[in-house]
Design a protein around this motif. Sequence first.
Motif: not given
Length: 587
Positions: A61-65, A280-282, A444-447
């Motif tokens: 669930y991690a954006q970096i992953s 921004g997306t965060t 949350w980061i949402v595209d």
Amino acid sequence: MWRMSVSGAPETGRRVIGLALLTVLLAGIIQLQPVISQGQSVFRVGWGGTSLDTLNPFTTYAQISIWVTLDVYSRLVRVSADYSTYVPDLAASWEYLDPHTVRFHLVSNATFHDGVPVTASDVEFSFHLANQSWSSRSANVKVVESMRILDNYTVEFTVSSIPLFFAMAASTIPIVPKHIWAGLSDPSTYSGYPVVGSGPLRLTEYKEGQYLVLEPYSGFYYPWYLPKVNRIIVKFYPDVTSAANALLAGDVDAVGPYIPMAMYTVLASNPGFKVFTSPGTTYFYIAFNVDPNGTGNPTLRDLNVRKALAYATNISYLCDTAWHGYSKPATSVLPSSNIYHNKNLKPYDFNLSRAVEVLESAGYKLGPNGVRVSGEGTPLAYTLLVPSRFPEAVNAAQVIADWWRQIGISLTVKAMDTGSMSAIIWSNVNGVVRLGHDMDLWDWIVDPNDVSILDVFVTGRTITGISDSGYSNPLYDSLYETIYNASSVDEVRSIAWRLQEILYNDLPYLPLCEIEAVQAHSVRFTGFNYEWPGGPFGGSDWYTFLNVSEAHPVAQANGGGIPTVAVALSVVAVAAVVWVLARYARR
């Protein structure tokens, strides 16, 4: 420690101990850093956002992953730079047979990083894994009704909604090697390492909590996509401040997901760095534990309490101060950069008097200590968990605590690492996942084309580690199901707007601030798209690692220079040799 270790040692012993310490120190430092060969073109990114949780693409669930494997695993298609269309990846072309059927023609020369050819069977198996109940990607493939392999390089999908299929599945599901994953006893617990994909990058080295290394895969089926540098090193830092300091020190060449606003001036005034702002997306939010089976303060299940807290939060002020003006009020679980964002929603008015009226009318009276209590005697005293790696979020939480105190609510702010937060939020009680907190302030980061965040609020998402509110509403659930049958983008938007309205009124989340992607990189490197939503280092731009190149291969700009590891080794070596050769004891 050195002084205490050698203060009583004779001259010969001091030399032996000094040399031993030097050996250990040098070995330790070298172990913590990836080896960089002379003459290699290396791009280094420092990440200070939420930690890498796993390299398993079906459970993270991690954006970096996700970001570090965006170019390691192939997808059927990729989203274009402006999110307006899709470009070929593993699928060289595709055709629509009817309003619900799409046929993909795969490239015939794709191989995994271990040399095994990629076929339609791998595509089918990857979508099968994504559809498992334990998978974090299950919501993405819910739109898929059936799959059919026509031959090794042709696969056909029947879907309930073609627009959602491309946005949520075809462009997001990683294609993994069936010959490896099918042999796993339990893919849900697989770490994902070593990573074997078929993309233009290979993950060649990984030190948990420290760094990972990406290198070009010479056998990639589109050779023009291969990166322009020899290696990409992603280093992990405990917070964005540490990552930004690493940029200043020359340890990294760029910082994600953003730089701390307190360091904006020092970076922007240095000619060795380029500081920029991307869409921004965060967004940051407060999640209230409304789960009837949770173990948090039960008064948060009362909508009156949540509304009072919303009225007692000056969101505009938070965005201007805590994030130093590089943010704006959030009004929904979909940020304004998302094409499905409901533009009619506005932040709750900041009105402490109204907040008090709501609480008084609902029977929450002030106790002798100034804290309100329910009719059953439960105090309105809460604990708010916040990721310590985000200093702006911690500051915001402390300001919120002061406002809430003025309406008779006690709030204790606890900043901690995200792993500790997760353990508290999704606590395991006798083998059952229960929400164990009162509330959390997280991001949350949402595209821009993604609606899967709406799945977080479907009943039962607590057990999968997605929902941190435990929200459950049958009306919401039934309406959400209809989005998968939407035949057009406009129909998806209409349903998404109504879902956002329900969440706005029910308040399982209190959206706070949308964060502008303020990032920085060394001017030694170029090739970045500053208009990409979330920025080139925000965790969603799949072009970043492929397009980066050296702007000045020979000259060293401020902030570039010799990597700090080399400086550290030299300083430690010199200092240690001087210490060993000294004829007197240190005091």
